[in-house]
Design a protein around this motif. Structure first.
Motif, PDB file in Angstrom:
ATOM      1  N   VAL A   1      -1.849  -6.576  -2.595  1.00  0.00           N
ATOM      2  CA  VAL A   1      -3.001  -5.683  -2.497  1.00  0.00           C
ATOM      3  C   VAL A   1      -3.592  -5.702  -1.089  1.00  0.00           C
ATOM      4  O   VAL A   1      -3.967  -4.660  -0.537  1.00  0.00           O
ATOM      5  N   GLU A   2      -3.683  -6.876  -0.486  1.00  0.00           N
ATOM      6  CA  GLU A   2      -4.225  -6.941   0.873  1.00  0.00           C
ATOM      7  C   GLU A   2      -3.348  -6.140   1.837  1.00  0.00           C
ATOM      8  O   GLU A   2      -3.851  -5.423   2.713  1.00  0.00           O
TER       9      GLU A   2
ATOM     10  N   GLU B   1      -4.028  -2.472   1.280  1.00  0.00           N
ATOM     11  CA  GLU B   1      -5.336  -2.093   1.826  1.00  0.00           C
ATOM     12  C   GLU B   1      -5.235  -1.894   3.339  1.00  0.00           C
ATOM     13  O   GLU B   1      -5.764  -0.929   3.890  1.00  0.00           O
ATOM     14  N   ARG B   2      -4.549  -2.801   4.008  1.00  0.00           N
ATOM     15  CA  ARG B   2      -4.380  -2.673   5.459  1.00  0.00           C
ATOM     16  C   ARG B   2      -3.590  -1.415   5.809  1.00  0.00           C
ATOM     17  O   ARG B   2      -3.881  -0.731   6.790  1.00  0.00           O
TER      18      ARG B   2
ATOM     19  N   GLU C   1     -15.035   6.794  -4.800  1.00  0.00           N
ATOM     20  CA  GLU C   1     -15.602   5.968  -3.735  1.00  0.00           C
ATOM     21  C   GLU C   1     -17.071   6.303  -3.561  1.00  0.00           C
ATOM     22  O   GLU C   1     -17.464   7.473  -3.638  1.00  0.00           O
TER      23      GLU C   1
ATOM     24  N   LEU D   1     -10.809  -6.863  -3.624  1.00  0.00           N
ATOM     25  CA  LEU D   1     -10.840  -7.245  -2.212  1.00  0.00           C
ATOM     26  C   LEU D   1     -12.245  -7.019  -1.657  1.00  0.00           C
ATOM     27  O   LEU D   1     -12.893  -6.012  -1.972  1.00  0.00           O
TER      28      LEU D   1
ATOM     29  N   ARG E   1     -17.211  -3.935   2.723  1.00  0.00           N
ATOM     30  CA  ARG E   1     -16.461  -3.054   1.830  1.00  0.00           C
ATOM     31  C   ARG E   1     -15.890  -3.844   0.657  1.00  0.00           C
ATOM     32  O   ARG E   1     -15.566  -5.023   0.787  1.00  0.00           O
TER      33      ARG E   1
ATOM     34  N   SER F   1     -12.956  -3.186  -2.561  1.00  0.00           N
ATOM     35  CA  SER F   1     -11.907  -2.321  -3.108  1.00  0.00           C
ATOM     36  C   SER F   1     -11.358  -2.947  -4.384  1.00  0.00           C
ATOM     37  O   SER F   1     -10.991  -4.126  -4.392  1.00  0.00           O
TER      38      SER F   1
ATOM     39  N   TRP G   1      -8.393  -2.821  -6.949  1.00  0.00           N
ATOM     40  CA  TRP G   1      -7.015  -2.370  -7.132  1.00  0.00           C
ATOM     41  C   TRP G   1      -6.547  -2.733  -8.537  1.00  0.00           C
ATOM     42  O   TRP G   1      -6.845  -3.820  -9.031  1.00  0.00           O
TER      43      TRP G   1
ATOM     44  N   LEU H   1      -5.408   1.948  -5.710  1.00  0.00           N
ATOM     45  CA  LEU H   1      -6.832   1.744  -5.455  1.00  0.00           C
ATOM     46  C   LEU H   1      -7.647   2.568  -6.446  1.00  0.00           C
ATOM     47  O   LEU H   1      -7.556   3.800  -6.458  1.00  0.00           O
TER      48      LEU H   1
ATOM     49  N   HIS I   1     -13.624   2.186  -4.436  1.00  0.00           N
ATOM     50  CA  HIS I   1     -13.952   1.641  -3.121  1.00  0.00           C
ATOM     51  C   HIS I   1     -15.436   1.908  -2.835  1.00  0.00           C
ATOM     52  O   HIS I   1     -15.962   2.955  -3.189  1.00  0.00           O
TER      53      HIS I   1
END
Length: 355
Positions: free
Chosen positions: A249-250, A253-254, A278, A320, A333, A335, A337, A346, A349
């Motif tokens: 997941v990280e 996200e990146r 979001e 996250l 932030r 998020s 997931w 996602l 957010h």
């Protein structure tokens, strides 16, 4: 007379086995699909086939119920500008799914029609019926069995007879002609797995909504591109990775924070859940479609997140939290997931400016 029909698409994996369908009633509907395609291609094909199947009734208005703002805006707002620019977007990049869009442009010439945006998966009878048939077609291609094509556009006794014939046991007759040969039934752009398109955002039933405003309103990761390469993500379980969900997941996200990803509507369609929402730093509520359309027009710049936490809050859910920095300062932030089949997506957010 007005013909009211719902049009919908489905893709298992997006891209993956894909289906499309339009539905008027149980005696008047049609479906098809391909071994490999995207949700957006299915949504567009449903609309195209509906126009084609009603071409013999040019004086009757088509009232099309659709849960995809991408499709509605493509047909009703963006196509004139794309055509003037040689089927290119404002940034000069080629328009996605251009072959299907060109055919829609030709099919609607001289026709009377209007679109209505409806919420998907919200109990709307016609939308649910179209969604069920589109997903069934995608599932049939996934399993390598014949897809039910439906009776097509017929009425009265003709519809009942066509419905009986639609149950033909022979795969060659049970499938619509458009699906018997995937290599010829699909536009070449669809045959290419890299041809990407977002899936629809499930917004409330209403008349067509306006697209989001200026690029400065973008709150979801101040950068663009959610739809680039549509190959299986190397971080997903589907690709056979052994990585922990938090690490997967990280990494996703990146990726989503990168401008090249955010500008790619096909890739964002893979990463954003169909029910994505979001809450931006301004307090605005974004839906999946509105976010994807805004990012495609202006993906923004990239940012390097400062991770705070990656917490497993369920067997298929990861939260996250991180800090991002931009020209207007830093923001916190979060998020959420969730694992959707074999793909992490996602679901929610939120961005809050840091004091």
């Amino acid at each position: 007379m007005t013909i009211t029909a719902a049009a919908d698409g489905s893709a298992l994996g997006n891209p993956g086995p894909a289906g499309w369908a339009w539905y008027v009633n149980d005696d008047c509907w049609r479906a098809g699909g391909w071994p490999h395609g995207t949700n957006n291609q299915g949504e567009l094909m449903a609309v195209l086939d509906l126009f084609r199947c009603t071409a013999h009734l040019p004086d009757e208005e088509l009232h099309i119920l659709c849960d995809s703002q991408y499709v509605i805006n493509s047909v009703t707002k963006w196509m004139p500008g794309w055509k003037r620019k040689g089927w290119r977007k404002a940034d000069g990049k080629p328009v996605l799914n251009v072959e299907i869009l060109r055919e829609i442009d030709q099919a609607l010439a001289g026709r009377k029609y209007r679109f209505e945006w409806v919420r998907g998966h919200a109990g709307h009878d016609l939308n649910e019926a179209a969604d069920e048939r589109a997903r069934a077609a995608a599932t049939a291609y996934q399993q390598g069995v014949a897809a039910r094509s439906g009776p097509g556009f017929v009425r009265g006794d003709e519809a009942r007879a066509a419905t009986r014939n639609a149950a033909a046991p022979n795969a060659a007759t049970a499938m619509p002609s458009a699906t018997r040969n995937a290599a010829t039934a699909m536009p070449s752009a669809t045959r290419n797995a890299a041809a990407a398109a977002p899936s629809a955002v499930r917004a409330g039933r209403q008349e067509v909504a306006a697209p989001p405003g200026s690029a400065s309103q973008l709150d979801l990761f101040a950068e663009p591109d959610l739809f680039s390469e549509l190959d299986a993500d190397p971080f997903t379980p589907e690709a056979g990775t052994e990585a922990a969900p938090e690490a997967v997941v990280e990494a996703l996200e990146r990726e989503l924070l990168r401008p090249d990803t955010r500008a790619d509507i096909g890739r964002t369609g893979v990463l954003l859940h169909p029910e994505f929402t979001e809450i931006g730093s301004s307090g605005r509520l974004w839906t999946r479609d509105s976010m994807m359309m805004a990012l495609e027009e202006n993906p923004g710049g990239g940012t390097e997140p400062e991770m705070i936490g990656a917490d497993r809050i369920g067997p298929e859910t990861v939260l996250l939290t991180y800090r991002s920095r931009g020209r207007e300062g830093s923001s916190l932030r979060s998020s959420l997931w969730i694992l959707d089949g074999t793909q992490w997506r996602l679901r929610f957010h939120q961005e809050t400016p840091e004091a």
